[in-house]
Motif scaffolding. Structure first.
Motif, mmCIF file in Angstrom:
data_model
loop_
_atom_site.group_PDB
_atom_site.id
_atom_site.type_symbol
_atom_site.label_atom_id
_atom_site.label_comp_id
_atom_site.label_asym_id
_atom_site.label_seq_id
_atom_site.Cartn_x
_atom_site.Cartn_y
_atom_site.Cartn_z
ATOM 1 N N ILE A 1 3.756 -8.994 2.056
ATOM 2 C CA ILE A 1 4.986 -7.784 1.495
ATOM 3 C C ILE A 1 3.622 -7.480 0.490
ATOM 4 N N CYS A 2 3.139 -8.131 -0.135
ATOM 5 C CA CYS A 2 2.983 -8.287 -1.364
ATOM 6 C C CYS A 2 1.112 -7.688 -1.148
ATOM 7 N N VAL A 3 1.133 -7.756 -2.350
ATOM 8 C CA VAL A 3 -0.608 -7.176 -2.900
ATOM 9 C C VAL A 3 -1.162 -8.039 -2.494
ATOM 10 N N PRO A 4 -2.836 -7.954 -1.701
ATOM 11 C CA PRO A 4 -3.310 -8.743 -1.280
ATOM 12 C C PRO A 4 -3.731 -10.154 -2.681
ATOM 13 N N GLY A 5 -3.602 -10.802 -2.270
ATOM 14 C CA GLY A 5 -4.284 -12.332 -3.526
ATOM 15 C C GLY A 5 -3.094 -12.220 -4.061
ATOM 16 N N THR A 6 -1.923 -12.572 -4.165
ATOM 17 C CA THR A 6 -0.786 -13.141 -4.871
ATOM 18 C C THR A 6 -0.512 -14.241 -3.934
ATOM 19 N N SER A 7 -0.395 -15.392 -4.852
ATOM 20 C CA SER A 7 -0.378 -16.675 -4.309
ATOM 21 C C SER A 7 1.024 -17.226 -3.372
ATOM 22 N N ALA A 8 1.702 -17.172 -2.604
ATOM 23 C CA ALA A 8 1.891 -17.675 -1.165
ATOM 24 C C ALA A 8 2.298 -19.119 -1.457
ATOM 25 N N SER A 9 1.661 -19.807 -2.104
ATOM 26 C CA SER A 9 2.137 -21.621 -1.467
ATOM 27 C C SER A 9 3.110 -21.601 -2.664
ATOM 28 N N ALA A 10 3.925 -20.411 -4.039
ATOM 29 C CA ALA A 10 4.653 -21.249 -5.109
ATOM 30 C C ALA A 10 5.655 -20.865 -4.052
ATOM 31 N N ILE A 11 6.980 -22.307 -5.228
ATOM 32 C CA ILE A 11 8.115 -22.117 -4.256
ATOM 33 C C ILE A 11 9.098 -20.571 -4.857
ATOM 34 N N THR A 12 8.548 -20.699 -6.811
ATOM 35 C CA THR A 12 9.135 -19.299 -6.843
ATOM 36 C C THR A 12 8.370 -18.531 -6.974
ATOM 37 N N GLY A 13 8.300 -16.796 -7.064
ATOM 38 C CA GLY A 13 7.529 -16.172 -7.882
ATOM 39 C C GLY A 13 7.913 -15.088 -7.733
ATOM 40 N N SER A 14 6.565 -14.469 -8.158
ATOM 41 C CA SER A 14 7.123 -12.730 -8.160
ATOM 42 C C SER A 14 6.117 -12.004 -8.025
ATOM 43 N N CYS A 15 6.179 -10.422 -7.231
ATOM 44 C CA CYS A 15 4.845 -10.029 -6.899
ATOM 45 C C CYS A 15 4.803 -8.421 -6.334
ATOM 46 N N ALA A 16 3.885 -8.296 -7.042
ATOM 47 C CA ALA A 16 3.999 -6.044 -6.635
ATOM 48 C C ALA A 16 3.643 -5.964 -5.028
ATOM 49 N N TYR A 17 4.873 -5.100 -4.662
ATOM 50 C CA TYR A 17 3.867 -4.969 -3.251
ATOM 51 C C TYR A 17 3.657 -2.793 -2.684
ATOM 52 N N THR A 18 3.115 -3.143 -1.942
ATOM 53 C CA THR A 18 3.348 -0.984 -1.813
ATOM 54 C C THR A 18 4.234 -1.628 -0.094
ATOM 55 N N MET A 19 4.587 -1.079 0.312
ATOM 56 C CA MET A 19 5.674 -1.170 1.651
ATOM 57 C C MET A 19 4.853 0.377 2.646
ATOM 58 N N PRO A 20 4.565 0.476 3.405
ATOM 59 C CA PRO A 20 4.047 1.183 4.533
ATOM 60 C C PRO A 20 5.316 2.352 4.901
ATOM 61 N N ASN A 21 6.210 3.601 5.047
ATOM 62 C CA ASN A 21 6.981 4.186 4.945
ATOM 63 C C ASN A 21 6.654 4.956 6.078
ATOM 64 N N GLY A 22 6.261 5.468 6.696
ATOM 65 C CA GLY A 22 5.355 6.426 7.402
ATOM 66 C C GLY A 22 4.483 7.237 5.901
ATOM 67 N N SER A 23 5.358 7.960 6.385
ATOM 68 C CA SER A 23 4.460 9.109 5.002
ATOM 69 C C SER A 23 4.878 9.065 3.987
ATOM 70 N N ASP A 24 6.034 8.467 3.547
ATOM 71 C CA ASP A 24 6.851 8.210 2.599
ATOM 72 C C ASP A 24 6.406 6.220 1.815
ATOM 73 N N PRO A 25 5.455 6.148 1.121
ATOM 74 C CA PRO A 25 5.292 4.730 1.222
ATOM 75 C C PRO A 25 6.860 4.535 0.387
ATOM 76 N N ILE A 26 6.921 3.136 0.349
ATOM 77 C CA ILE A 26 7.657 2.360 -0.812
ATOM 78 C C ILE A 26 6.866 1.262 -1.667
ATOM 79 N N SER A 27 6.944 1.722 -2.907
ATOM 80 C CA SER A 27 6.188 0.361 -4.124
ATOM 81 C C SER A 27 7.290 -0.438 -4.900
ATOM 82 N N GLY A 28 7.058 -1.314 -5.772
ATOM 83 C CA GLY A 28 8.184 -2.512 -6.024
ATOM 84 C C GLY A 28 7.803 -3.244 -6.482
ATOM 85 N N ASN A 29 8.793 -4.123 -7.202
ATOM 86 C CA ASN A 29 8.907 -5.759 -6.971
ATOM 87 C C ASN A 29 9.389 -6.315 -5.852
#
Length: 300
Positions: A217-245
């Motif tokens: 889900i997260c943008v490339p380069g986000t650490s996946a090993s942390a027990i807690t964290g946050s990241c930005a993401y862009t999720m494909p949704n056809g022609s209407d992608p969703i961006s958020g946190n």
């Protein structure tokens, strides 16, 4: 002048006849009981001292299992939260290209994984999508989650039985029976061990599975090993992608499990001490802490 011996009065001769039978105890010391050599218990004739032990424990002593049993039951009650709340949770917020607000979550629960997303447009119309699936349906690592869930259930059952038996032992009457005072401790200890293993498994598997979710889900380069964290993401949704946190971290179930472990640890350790204390009143117990009964007086 010749030396004259002193004239001391002599006791009168004993009357003729048979002397009285000697009892072996000087009448002058008859009240003192048998001799006590080297601090020996009176009447033991040199045997090591043995404290007096009543036939049954005092009521107050027997009630010492009540509080630790209640602690074990409280730990079991917290385990109910582990069945109803997530061990690990992921929360998403964002908007699509038409300014539709999107919020959602993905929870790793005891028995299943649940995901849900809600979209709300500017007119206030909402739409939901999502669902749950059980771990055994996933195969692979899903079986390990099922194993951890079974351990939680077993821990819950054993903790409840231990608490009930411990409270019953605190209200028992008459002679002490070893199994009645040992079972609460044994069951509480087993419940603690099972919960400890289950908690470690859920924590490990949640981190592993959470790493896959973060990577996907997260943008490339986000650490996946942390027990807690946050990241930005862009999720494909056809022609209407969703961006958020997205944020993630341990859920309520993990904290409830840790608190349950603390309560069970205190409970089973105190129940172990109670079992050792009660062994002095059980004639069938041959453990190292048993107290021998007082030695009987030997015949004179």
């Amino acid at each position: 002048m010749a030396h004259q011996p002193p004239s001391f009065p002599f006791p009168p001769p004993s009357p003729q006849g048979v002397p009285p039978e000697y009892s072996g105890v000087d009448p002058a010391y008859a009240h003192a009981g048998p001799p006590n050599f080297g601090g020996a218990d009176p009447g033991s004739w040199g045997a090591p001292s043995s404290p007096e032990v009543p036939a049954v424990p005092p009521t107050l002593e027997r009630r010492n299992s009540r509080v630790p049993s209640i602690l074990v039951l409280a730990g079991a009650a917290l385990l109910v939260l582990t069945l109803l709340t997530p061990w690990f949770a992921f929360s998403l917020t964002g908007t699509d290209t038409h300014n539709v607000a999107v919020s959602g979550y993905e929870n790793l629960n005891t028995f299943n994984v649940c995901a849900n997303a809600t979209g709300t447009n500017s007119q206030g119309t909402t739409a939901n999508a999502g669902g749950c699936f059980f771990y055994y349906q996933a195969g692979g690592i899903g079986f390990l989650f099922v194993l951890a869930a079974i351990l939680v259930l077993l821990s819950l059952v054993l903790a409840v039985i231990s608490g009930v038996l411990g409270i019953r032992a605190s209200s028992a009457q008459g002679p002490v029976v070893t199994k009645q005072v040992k079972r609460p401790y044994t069951l509480a200890r087993n419940a603690f061990v099972l919960l400890l293993v289950a908690t470690l498994l859920f924590l490990l598997f949640s981190i592993i599975l959470g790493g896959f979710i973060v990577s996907s889900i997260c943008v490339p380069g986000t650490s996946a090993s942390a027990i807690t964290g946050s990241c930005a993401y862009t999720m494909p949704n056809g022609s209407d992608p969703i961006s958020g946190n997205m944020t993630w971290g341990p859920g309520t179930a993990l904290f409830a499990s840790l608190m349950g472990l603390v309560l069970m640890a205190i409970g089973f350790l105190r129940l172990r001490a109670y079992f050792k204390e009660m062994s002095a009143w059980d004639p069938a117990f041959q453990g190292p802490t048993s107290v021998p009964p007082p030695a009987p007086y030997p015949p004179y």
